[in-house]
Design a protein around this motif. Structure first.
Motif, PDB file in Angstrom:
ATOM      1  N   MET A 142      34.246  50.827  36.408  1.00 23.83           N
ATOM      2  CA  MET A 142      35.585  49.920  36.324  1.00 23.83           C
ATOM      3  C   MET A 142      36.678  50.416  36.644  1.00 23.83           C
ATOM      4  O   MET A 142      37.486  49.387  36.978  1.00 23.83           O
ATOM      5  CB  MET A 142      35.583  49.604  34.628  1.00 23.83           C
ATOM      6  CG  MET A 142      34.198  49.116  33.942  1.00 23.83           C
ATOM      7  SD  MET A 142      34.383  49.360  32.305  1.00 23.83           S
ATOM      8  CE  MET A 142      35.487  47.946  31.832  1.00 23.83           C
ATOM      9  N   ASP A 143      37.088  51.686  36.947  1.00 25.61           N
ATOM     10  CA  ASP A 143      38.146  52.078  37.515  1.00 25.61           C
ATOM     11  C   ASP A 143      38.266  51.442  39.027  1.00 25.61           C
ATOM     12  O   ASP A 143      39.304  50.989  39.465  1.00 25.61           O
ATOM     13  CB  ASP A 143      38.268  53.512  37.717  1.00 25.61           C
ATOM     14  CG  ASP A 143      38.641  54.330  36.244  1.00 25.61           C
ATOM     15  OD1 ASP A 143      38.964  53.441  35.302  1.00 25.61           O
ATOM     16  OD2 ASP A 143      38.184  55.240  36.029  1.00 25.61           O
ATOM     17  N   CYS A 144      37.120  51.654  39.870  1.00 27.61           N
ATOM     18  CA  CYS A 144      37.000  51.065  41.273  1.00 27.61           C
ATOM     19  C   CYS A 144      37.184  49.506  41.056  1.00 27.61           C
ATOM     20  O   CYS A 144      38.135  49.044  41.952  1.00 27.61           O
ATOM     21  CB  CYS A 144      35.545  51.322  41.791  1.00 27.61           C
ATOM     22  SG  CYS A 144      35.490  52.938  41.982  1.00 27.61           S
ATOM     23  N   ILE A 145      36.746  48.865  40.107  1.00 29.88           N
ATOM     24  CA  ILE A 145      36.949  47.346  40.401  1.00 29.88           C
ATOM     25  C   ILE A 145      38.372  46.835  39.956  1.00 29.88           C
ATOM     26  O   ILE A 145      39.010  45.940  40.671  1.00 29.88           O
ATOM     27  CB  ILE A 145      35.818  46.722  39.135  1.00 29.88           C
ATOM     28  CG1 ILE A 145      34.400  46.987  39.318  1.00 29.88           C
ATOM     29  CG2 ILE A 145      36.360  45.245  38.809  1.00 29.88           C
ATOM     30  CD1 ILE A 145      33.581  46.545  38.241  1.00 29.88           C
ATOM     31  N   ASN A 146      38.743  47.620  38.940  1.00 29.55           N
ATOM     32  CA  ASN A 146      40.303  47.485  38.616  1.00 29.55           C
ATOM     33  C   ASN A 146      41.103  47.610  40.042  1.00 29.55           C
ATOM     34  O   ASN A 146      42.166  47.090  40.261  1.00 29.55           O
ATOM     35  CB  ASN A 146      40.676  48.217  37.630  1.00 29.55           C
ATOM     36  CG  ASN A 146      40.132  47.766  36.255  1.00 29.55           C
ATOM     37  OD1 ASN A 146      39.820  46.405  36.276  1.00 29.55           O
ATOM     38  ND2 ASN A 146      40.136  48.711  35.114  1.00 29.55           N
ATOM     39  N   GLU A 147      41.021  48.820  40.681  1.00 26.63           N
ATOM     40  CA  GLU A 147      41.607  49.046  41.945  1.00 26.63           C
ATOM     41  C   GLU A 147      41.443  47.892  42.799  1.00 26.63           C
ATOM     42  O   GLU A 147      42.548  47.474  43.358  1.00 26.63           O
ATOM     43  CB  GLU A 147      41.110  50.442  42.703  1.00 26.63           C
ATOM     44  CG  GLU A 147      41.508  51.825  41.814  1.00 26.63           C
ATOM     45  CD  GLU A 147      40.907  52.954  42.544  1.00 26.63           C
ATOM     46  OE1 GLU A 147      40.390  52.713  43.541  1.00 26.63           O
ATOM     47  OE2 GLU A 147      40.511  53.760  41.837  1.00 26.63           O
ATOM     48  N   HIS A 148      40.397  47.572  43.072  1.00 24.55           N
ATOM     49  CA  HIS A 148      40.268  46.291  44.300  1.00 24.55           C
ATOM     50  C   HIS A 148      40.555  44.908  43.338  1.00 24.55           C
ATOM     51  O   HIS A 148      41.038  44.018  44.196  1.00 24.55           O
ATOM     52  CB  HIS A 148      38.616  46.259  44.319  1.00 24.55           C
ATOM     53  CG  HIS A 148      38.193  47.330  45.279  1.00 24.55           C
ATOM     54  ND1 HIS A 148      37.837  48.610  45.154  1.00 24.55           N
ATOM     55  CD2 HIS A 148      38.280  46.849  46.815  1.00 24.55           C
ATOM     56  CE1 HIS A 148      37.713  49.046  46.234  1.00 24.55           C
ATOM     57  NE2 HIS A 148      37.726  48.286  47.085  1.00 24.55           N
ATOM     58  N   LYS A 149      40.772  44.786  42.166  1.00 23.49           N
ATOM     59  CA  LYS A 149      41.239  43.648  41.678  1.00 23.49           C
ATOM     60  C   LYS A 149      42.844  43.596  41.846  1.00 23.49           C
ATOM     61  O   LYS A 149      43.397  42.464  42.363  1.00 23.49           O
ATOM     62  CB  LYS A 149      41.023  43.349  40.100  1.00 23.49           C
ATOM     63  CG  LYS A 149      39.592  42.970  39.755  1.00 23.49           C
ATOM     64  CD  LYS A 149      39.327  42.415  38.390  1.00 23.49           C
ATOM     65  CE  LYS A 149      39.593  43.577  37.172  1.00 23.49           C
ATOM     66  NZ  LYS A 149      39.312  43.139  35.979  1.00 23.49           N
ATOM     67  N   ARG A 150      43.409  44.462  42.016  1.00 21.10           N
ATOM     68  CA  ARG A 150      45.115  44.859  41.960  1.00 21.10           C
ATOM     69  C   ARG A 150      45.112  44.155  43.345  1.00 21.10           C
ATOM     70  O   ARG A 150      46.225  43.621  43.633  1.00 21.10           O
ATOM     71  CB  ARG A 150      45.325  46.066  41.787  1.00 21.10           C
ATOM     72  CG  ARG A 150      45.595  46.347  40.081  1.00 21.10           C
ATOM     73  CD  ARG A 150      46.599  47.677  39.956  1.00 21.10           C
ATOM     74  NE  ARG A 150      45.809  48.912  40.151  1.00 21.10           N
ATOM     75  CZ  ARG A 150      44.915  49.347  39.316  1.00 21.10           C
ATOM     76  NH1 ARG A 150      44.743  48.869  38.307  1.00 21.10           N
ATOM     77  NH2 ARG A 150      44.363  50.700  39.785  1.00 21.10           N
ATOM     78  N   VAL A 151      44.298  44.846  44.229  1.00 21.00           N
ATOM     79  CA  VAL A 151      44.555  44.502  45.940  1.00 21.00           C
ATOM     80  C   VAL A 151      44.350  43.043  45.924  1.00 21.00           C
ATOM     81  O   VAL A 151      45.072  42.502  46.518  1.00 21.00           O
ATOM     82  CB  VAL A 151      43.589  45.493  46.713  1.00 21.00           C
ATOM     83  CG1 VAL A 151      43.475  45.005  48.285  1.00 21.00           C
ATOM     84  CG2 VAL A 151      44.086  46.946  46.674  1.00 21.00           C
TER      85      VAL A 151
END
Length: 154
Positions: A142-151
Motif C-alpha cells: 500500500m505504501d508503494c501504491i500510494n507513492e505511485h498514486k501521488r506521482v
C-alpha cells in the motif's frame, strides 16, 4: 436496526457487540426483537409461541428466514481477474481491488501482493517497481501504491 436487506449474520454480530451477553435467554430474545425493523418484526411476531427455547435457536431461525440477504463472499480467484482498465488510473484500480480484498477472511497477504501486481500492465511503472523489490506485506504494498498514486496525480 435490521432493515431486512443486509446480511443477517452481520446484524447478529453487531447485536452481540452492543448487548452484553446475558444468561437470561428470554431477555436476550426480547432485546433482540427491539433491533428489528418492520419486516423482520413481522417475522418475529409470526413465530409460534414456545417454538423458540433459546437465543441460539432464535438467531438460527433468523438467519434461515433472511438467508437470501446473506452476503456471498467473493471467490479468491476474483482477484486474479482484476486488471487496471484501459485509461484507468492506479487510484481507481487500487480502490476497486482493496474493496474486494477486504471482503476476504484470513491471511492472504502473499496472494494480495501477487494478484495486485499481475493486474497492472507489464509496462506500468508500479509493476516494474514491484518486480524489482521484494514486498512481503500488504502495508508495504500500500505504501508503494500510494507513492505511485501521488506521482500519477501530479
Amino acid at each position: 436496526m435490521y432493515n431486512s436487506k443486509t446480511d443477517p449474520i452481520e446484524h447478529i454480530n453487531h447485536f452481540n457487540q452492543r448487548i452484553v451477553h446475558s444468561k437470561n435467554e428470554a431477555l436476550m430474545c426480547k432485546v433482540f426483537s427491539s433491533s428489528l425493523g418492520p419486516v423482520a418484526m413481522r417475522w418475529f411476531d409470526g413465530l409460534r409461541e414456545v417454538s423458540i427455547s433459546s437465543f441460539k435457536e432464535l438467531t438460527r431461525a433468523f438467519r434461515a428466514w433472511f438467508v437470501t440477504c446473506s452476503k456471498v463472499p467473493w471467490p479468491l480467484d476474483s482477484l486474479l481477474s482484476m486488471t487496471i482498465r484501459e485509461r484507468g488510473t492506479l487510484k481507481t484500480y487500487s480502490d476497486r481491488y482493496w474493496e474486494i480484498f477486504n471482503e476476504f477472511d484470513g491471511d492472504f497477504d502473499d496472494v494480495a501482493i501477487r494478484t495486485f501486481k499481475v493486474g497492472l500492465p507489464t509496462e506500468h511503472d508500479l509493476r516494474k517497481s514491484l518486480t524489482k523489490k521484494s514486498i512481503r506485506s500488504v502495508r508495504r504494498l500500500m505504501d508503494c501504491i500510494n507513492e505511485h498514486k501521488r506521482v500519477e496525480e501530479d
